[in-house]
Design a protein around this motif. Sequence first.
Motif, PDB file in Angstrom:
ATOM      1  N   ASP A 101       4.108  10.044  -7.622  1.00  0.00           N
ATOM      2  CA  ASP A 101       5.327  10.179  -8.435  1.00  0.00           C
ATOM      3  C   ASP A 101       6.580  10.327  -7.583  1.00  0.00           C
ATOM      4  O   ASP A 101       7.524  11.029  -7.958  1.00  0.00           O
ATOM      5  CB  ASP A 101       5.212  11.366  -9.405  1.00  0.00           C
ATOM      6  N   GLN A 102       6.604   9.688  -6.436  1.00  0.00           N
ATOM      7  CA  GLN A 102       7.780   9.715  -5.581  1.00  0.00           C
ATOM      8  C   GLN A 102       8.649   8.473  -5.761  1.00  0.00           C
ATOM      9  O   GLN A 102       9.693   8.352  -5.137  1.00  0.00           O
ATOM     10  CB  GLN A 102       7.368   9.842  -4.114  1.00  0.00           C
ATOM     11  N   LEU A 103       8.202   7.548  -6.603  1.00  0.00           N
ATOM     12  CA  LEU A 103       8.938   6.317  -6.844  1.00  0.00           C
ATOM     13  C   LEU A 103       8.816   5.967  -8.311  1.00  0.00           C
ATOM     14  O   LEU A 103       7.712   5.935  -8.857  1.00  0.00           O
ATOM     15  CB  LEU A 103       8.367   5.181  -5.981  1.00  0.00           C
ATOM     16  N   ARG A 104       9.952   5.724  -8.936  1.00  0.00           N
ATOM     17  CA  ARG A 104       9.965   5.331 -10.349  1.00  0.00           C
ATOM     18  C   ARG A 104      10.065   3.816 -10.445  1.00  0.00           C
ATOM     19  O   ARG A 104      10.511   3.147  -9.515  1.00  0.00           O
ATOM     20  CB  ARG A 104      11.156   5.970 -11.053  1.00  0.00           C
ATOM     21  N   GLU A 126       0.828  -1.201   0.000  1.00  0.00           N
ATOM     22  CA  GLU A 126       0.000   0.000   0.000  1.00  0.00           C
ATOM     23  C   GLU A 126       0.867   1.257   0.000  1.00  0.00           C
ATOM     24  O   GLU A 126       0.606   2.209  -0.732  1.00  0.00           O
ATOM     25  CB  GLU A 126      -0.929   0.007   1.211  1.00  0.00           C
ATOM     26  N   ALA A 127       1.932   1.248   0.787  1.00  0.00           N
ATOM     27  CA  ALA A 127       2.844   2.399   0.836  1.00  0.00           C
ATOM     28  C   ALA A 127       3.531   2.603  -0.515  1.00  0.00           C
ATOM     29  O   ALA A 127       3.659   3.742  -0.987  1.00  0.00           O
ATOM     30  CB  ALA A 127       3.883   2.203   1.933  1.00  0.00           C
ATOM     31  N   LEU A 128       3.957   1.520  -1.153  1.00  0.00           N
ATOM     32  CA  LEU A 128       4.596   1.638  -2.468  1.00  0.00           C
ATOM     33  C   LEU A 128       3.623   2.187  -3.507  1.00  0.00           C
ATOM     34  O   LEU A 128       4.000   3.020  -4.341  1.00  0.00           O
ATOM     35  CB  LEU A 128       5.146   0.284  -2.919  1.00  0.00           C
ATOM     36  N   LEU A 129       2.377   1.732  -3.467  1.00  0.00           N
ATOM     37  CA  LEU A 129       1.383   2.247  -4.399  1.00  0.00           C
ATOM     38  C   LEU A 129       1.147   3.736  -4.188  1.00  0.00           C
ATOM     39  O   LEU A 129       0.975   4.492  -5.147  1.00  0.00           O
ATOM     40  CB  LEU A 129       0.073   1.464  -4.262  1.00  0.00           C
ATOM     41  N   ASP A 130       1.162   4.158  -2.934  1.00  0.00           N
ATOM     42  CA  ASP A 130       1.031   5.590  -2.641  1.00  0.00           C
ATOM     43  C   ASP A 130       2.198   6.373  -3.222  1.00  0.00           C
ATOM     44  O   ASP A 130       2.015   7.447  -3.794  1.00  0.00           O
ATOM     45  CB  ASP A 130       0.938   5.837  -1.137  1.00  0.00           C
TER      46      ASP A 130
END
Length: 56
Positions: free
Chosen positions: A40-43, A31-35
Amino acid sequence: MREEGVDEEQIAAAFFVDIVRQRLQLAAVIEALLDFYAEDQLRADEDTYMPSVAWA
C-alpha cells in the motif's frame, strides 16, 4: 555497424543482448511496483505518471 565491418551474427548478438537487458530491467521495475502495491505504498492514480518519469 555493417559499415564498420561487423558481420550479421555479431550485429544480431549485440542487439539481442540489448533486448534481453531491457526486458530484465523492465521485469525488475514491474516487480518493485508490485511490491509497492502490495505494501500500500503506491496508489493506482500515482502510477499514471511513473512511466514518463522512469524513461525521462
